[in-house]
Write a protein that holds these residues in place. Structure first.
Motif, mmCIF file in Angstrom:
data_model
loop_
_atom_site.group_PDB
_atom_site.id
_atom_site.type_symbol
_atom_site.label_atom_id
_atom_site.label_comp_id
_atom_site.label_asym_id
_atom_site.label_seq_id
_atom_site.Cartn_x
_atom_site.Cartn_y
_atom_site.Cartn_z
ATOM 1 N N MET A 82 -1.432 57.204 26.943
ATOM 2 C CA MET A 82 -1.285 56.272 27.436
ATOM 3 C C MET A 82 -0.185 55.347 26.742
ATOM 4 O O MET A 82 -0.156 55.616 25.590
ATOM 5 C CB MET A 82 -2.531 55.163 27.711
ATOM 6 C CG MET A 82 -2.135 54.131 28.475
ATOM 7 S SD MET A 82 -3.538 52.850 28.523
ATOM 8 C CE MET A 82 -2.625 51.349 27.991
ATOM 9 N N LYS A 83 0.660 54.721 27.345
ATOM 10 C CA LYS A 83 1.880 53.979 26.717
ATOM 11 C C LYS A 83 1.730 52.372 26.924
ATOM 12 O O LYS A 83 1.064 52.175 27.953
ATOM 13 C CB LYS A 83 3.244 54.284 27.276
ATOM 14 C CG LYS A 83 3.667 55.697 26.748
ATOM 15 C CD LYS A 83 5.093 55.449 26.521
ATOM 16 C CE LYS A 83 5.788 56.577 25.925
ATOM 17 N NZ LYS A 83 6.373 56.372 24.575
ATOM 18 N N ILE A 84 2.095 51.776 25.888
ATOM 19 C CA ILE A 84 2.044 50.354 25.946
ATOM 20 C C ILE A 84 3.477 49.995 25.711
ATOM 21 O O ILE A 84 4.192 50.500 25.114
ATOM 22 C CB ILE A 84 1.014 49.629 25.243
ATOM 23 C CG1 ILE A 84 1.352 49.846 23.607
ATOM 24 C CG2 ILE A 84 -0.378 49.866 25.546
ATOM 25 C CD1 ILE A 84 0.481 48.860 22.603
ATOM 26 N N SER A 85 3.762 48.524 26.381
ATOM 27 C CA SER A 85 5.348 48.303 26.025
ATOM 28 C C SER A 85 5.412 47.684 24.646
ATOM 29 O O SER A 85 4.449 47.416 24.213
ATOM 30 C CB SER A 85 5.509 47.127 27.155
ATOM 31 O OG SER A 85 4.611 45.891 26.344
ATOM 32 N N PRO A 86 6.495 47.628 24.119
ATOM 33 C CA PRO A 86 6.770 47.124 22.822
ATOM 34 C C PRO A 86 6.297 45.620 22.642
ATOM 35 O O PRO A 86 5.948 45.150 21.717
ATOM 36 C CB PRO A 86 8.377 47.124 22.577
ATOM 37 C CG PRO A 86 8.759 48.303 23.650
ATOM 38 C CD PRO A 86 7.850 48.176 24.842
ATOM 39 N N GLU A 145 -2.010 37.632 29.867
ATOM 40 C CA GLU A 145 -1.135 37.321 30.579
ATOM 41 C C GLU A 145 0.057 38.648 30.585
ATOM 42 O O GLU A 145 0.302 38.872 31.766
ATOM 43 C CB GLU A 145 -0.418 36.035 30.387
ATOM 44 C CG GLU A 145 -1.404 35.102 30.970
ATOM 45 C CD GLU A 145 -0.755 33.636 30.470
ATOM 46 O OE1 GLU A 145 0.413 33.624 30.056
ATOM 47 O OE2 GLU A 145 -1.399 32.633 30.357
ATOM 48 N N ILE A 146 0.275 39.022 29.454
ATOM 49 C CA ILE A 146 1.238 40.157 29.213
ATOM 50 C C ILE A 146 0.510 41.282 30.160
ATOM 51 O O ILE A 146 1.329 42.249 30.756
ATOM 52 C CB ILE A 146 1.544 40.328 27.767
ATOM 53 C CG1 ILE A 146 2.311 39.334 27.165
ATOM 54 C CG2 ILE A 146 2.213 41.655 27.514
ATOM 55 C CD1 ILE A 146 2.253 39.285 25.660
ATOM 56 N N ALA A 147 -0.602 41.854 29.719
ATOM 57 C CA ALA A 147 -1.273 42.743 30.587
ATOM 58 C C ALA A 147 -1.321 42.751 32.050
ATOM 59 O O ALA A 147 -1.132 43.640 32.511
ATOM 60 C CB ALA A 147 -2.916 42.842 29.688
ATOM 61 N N HIS A 194 -3.805 47.935 32.527
ATOM 62 C CA HIS A 194 -5.118 47.747 32.827
ATOM 63 C C HIS A 194 -5.801 47.960 31.576
ATOM 64 O O HIS A 194 -7.003 47.509 31.499
ATOM 65 C CB HIS A 194 -5.605 48.614 34.081
ATOM 66 C CG HIS A 194 -4.656 48.241 35.141
ATOM 67 N ND1 HIS A 194 -4.787 46.862 35.864
ATOM 68 C CD2 HIS A 194 -3.666 48.860 36.071
ATOM 69 C CE1 HIS A 194 -4.055 46.990 37.009
ATOM 70 N NE2 HIS A 194 -3.285 48.266 37.049
ATOM 71 N N SER A 195 -5.746 49.136 30.670
ATOM 72 C CA SER A 195 -6.655 49.537 29.699
ATOM 73 C C SER A 195 -6.513 48.251 28.722
ATOM 74 O O SER A 195 -7.592 48.065 28.234
ATOM 75 C CB SER A 195 -6.094 50.641 29.107
ATOM 76 O OG SER A 195 -6.112 51.577 29.775
ATOM 77 N N PHE A 199 -9.822 45.929 27.598
ATOM 78 C CA PHE A 199 -9.938 45.992 25.941
ATOM 79 C C PHE A 199 -9.879 44.366 25.835
ATOM 80 O O PHE A 199 -11.050 43.894 25.055
ATOM 81 C CB PHE A 199 -8.744 46.483 25.244
ATOM 82 C CG PHE A 199 -8.996 46.230 23.875
ATOM 83 C CD1 PHE A 199 -9.814 46.762 22.956
ATOM 84 C CD2 PHE A 199 -7.969 45.616 23.453
ATOM 85 C CE1 PHE A 199 -9.978 46.374 21.551
ATOM 86 C CE2 PHE A 199 -8.124 45.203 22.086
ATOM 87 C CZ PHE A 199 -9.026 45.641 21.188
ATOM 88 N N LEU A 200 -9.278 43.528 26.232
ATOM 89 C CA LEU A 200 -8.870 41.952 25.840
ATOM 90 C C LEU A 200 -10.221 41.313 26.535
ATOM 91 O O LEU A 200 -10.540 40.205 25.927
ATOM 92 C CB LEU A 200 -7.823 41.539 26.384
ATOM 93 C CG LEU A 200 -6.548 41.977 25.431
ATOM 94 C CD1 LEU A 200 -5.418 41.452 26.110
ATOM 95 C CD2 LEU A 200 -6.649 41.571 23.935
ATOM 96 N N GLU A 201 -10.879 41.890 27.458
ATOM 97 C CA GLU A 201 -11.920 40.973 28.293
ATOM 98 C C GLU A 201 -12.961 40.477 27.172
ATOM 99 O O GLU A 201 -13.566 39.514 27.272
ATOM 100 C CB GLU A 201 -12.588 41.800 29.466
ATOM 101 C CG GLU A 201 -11.647 41.739 30.580
ATOM 102 C CD GLU A 201 -12.478 42.509 31.755
ATOM 103 O OE1 GLU A 201 -12.456 41.729 32.747
ATOM 104 O OE2 GLU A 201 -12.807 43.625 31.576
ATOM 105 N N TRP A 202 -13.461 41.585 26.460
ATOM 106 C CA TRP A 202 -14.575 41.158 25.353
ATOM 107 C C TRP A 202 -14.089 39.947 24.383
ATOM 108 O O TRP A 202 -14.698 38.982 24.193
ATOM 109 C CB TRP A 202 -14.703 42.371 24.592
ATOM 110 C CG TRP A 202 -16.035 42.204 23.388
ATOM 111 C CD1 TRP A 202 -17.186 42.250 23.759
ATOM 112 C CD2 TRP A 202 -15.890 41.519 22.136
ATOM 113 N NE1 TRP A 202 -17.868 41.928 22.736
ATOM 114 C CE2 TRP A 202 -16.999 41.518 21.621
ATOM 115 C CE3 TRP A 202 -14.580 41.373 21.347
ATOM 116 C CZ2 TRP A 202 -17.232 40.947 20.394
ATOM 117 C CZ3 TRP A 202 -15.002 40.980 20.057
ATOM 118 C CH2 TRP A 202 -16.176 40.785 19.621
ATOM 119 N N PHE A 203 -12.600 39.982 24.103
ATOM 120 C CA PHE A 203 -12.420 39.055 23.262
ATOM 121 C C PHE A 203 -12.194 37.537 23.932
ATOM 122 O O PHE A 203 -12.365 36.625 23.349
ATOM 123 C CB PHE A 203 -11.085 39.351 22.555
ATOM 124 C CG PHE A 203 -11.142 40.236 21.521
ATOM 125 C CD1 PHE A 203 -11.340 40.124 20.243
ATOM 126 C CD2 PHE A 203 -10.667 41.659 21.904
ATOM 127 C CE1 PHE A 203 -11.537 41.104 19.234
ATOM 128 C CE2 PHE A 203 -10.834 42.706 20.956
ATOM 129 C CZ PHE A 203 -11.137 42.173 19.456
#
Length: 172
Positions: free
Chosen positions: A1-5, A107-109, A115-116, A120-124
C-alpha cells in the motif's frame, strides 16, 4: 500500500509530537517526584510511557507500509514548574495540540481516500477524547477542592489512583 508524501510527513511529524509529549511528561514526573507529589509523579511516569507507546504505534504503522519511519530528536522539555495546577494546564494544552494534529491527519486521509490510515487513526481520535477529558477533570478538582496544601494533597492522591488504572495500548 502506498501513502502520499503529505500523509507520510504528517505521520512522521506525529511521531515527533508523541516523542516530545513523552519527554514532557517525564520532566513533569521528575519535578513532581522531587517536589513531594508522589502520586502525581506516578501518574506522569505512566503518561510518559503511554505517549512513548503512541509514538511506537506510528513508527510500526509506517514500517508496516514499507515506509521508513523518521525517528525524531526531541526538544528539551521544561524542567521547572510553578505548581501542580500549572503542570495539569500545560498537559491539557499539549493534548489539545495532539488532538488538532490527529484531526488534521484524519482530514488528509479522508481527502486522499486513504482508508487504511483513516482506520488506523480512529483509535487515536477516541484516545484523545479520553486524554483531554482526563486533564479537564483533574483541573476541575482545583476549583472544587481548592488550591491550599490540603487540597493539593488530595489531588495528588487522586492522580496516584489514576496512575494505577491500566492503559489500553491497543495491542492485542
Amino acid at each position: 500500500m502506498k501513502i502520499s508524501p503529505k500523509m507520510k510527513k504528517a505521520l512522521n511529524d506525529q511521531t515527533e509530537l508523541e516523542a516530545n509529549a513523552s519527554n514532557t511528561y517525564l520532566a513533569m514526573a521528575s519535578w513532581c517526584e522531587i517536589t513531594g507529589y508522589e502520586g502525581s509523579a506516578a501518574f506522569f511516569y505512566v503518561q510518559a510511557e503511554e505517549e512513548r507507546q503512541h509514538m511506537l504505534k506510528f513508527v510500526h504503522y509506517l514500517n508496516d507500509l514499507g515506509v521508513s519511519a523518521k525517528i525524531p530528536g526531541t526538544k528539551s522539555p521544561a524542567s521547572n514548574f510553578k505548581s501542580l495546577e500549572t503542570i495539569i494546564k500545560t498537559a491539557l494544552n499539549n493534548e489539545q495540540i495532539v488532538t488538532k494534529a490527529i484531526h488534521n491527519m484524519v482530514e488528509i486521509a479522508q481527502k486522499e481516500k486513504d482508508h487504511s490510515t483513516y482506520a488506523f487513526l480512529e483509535w487515536f481520535v477516541n484516545e484523545q477524547v479520553e486524554e483531554e477529558k482526563k486533564f479537564e477533570t483533574v483541573l476541575q478538582k482545583f476549583g472544587l477542592i481548592g488550591r491550599d496544601k490540603l487540597a493539593i494533597n488530595e489531588i495528588d492522591k487522586i492522580l496516584n489512583t489514576m496512575s494505577a488504572i491500566p492503559i489500553d495500548t491497543g495491542a492485542a
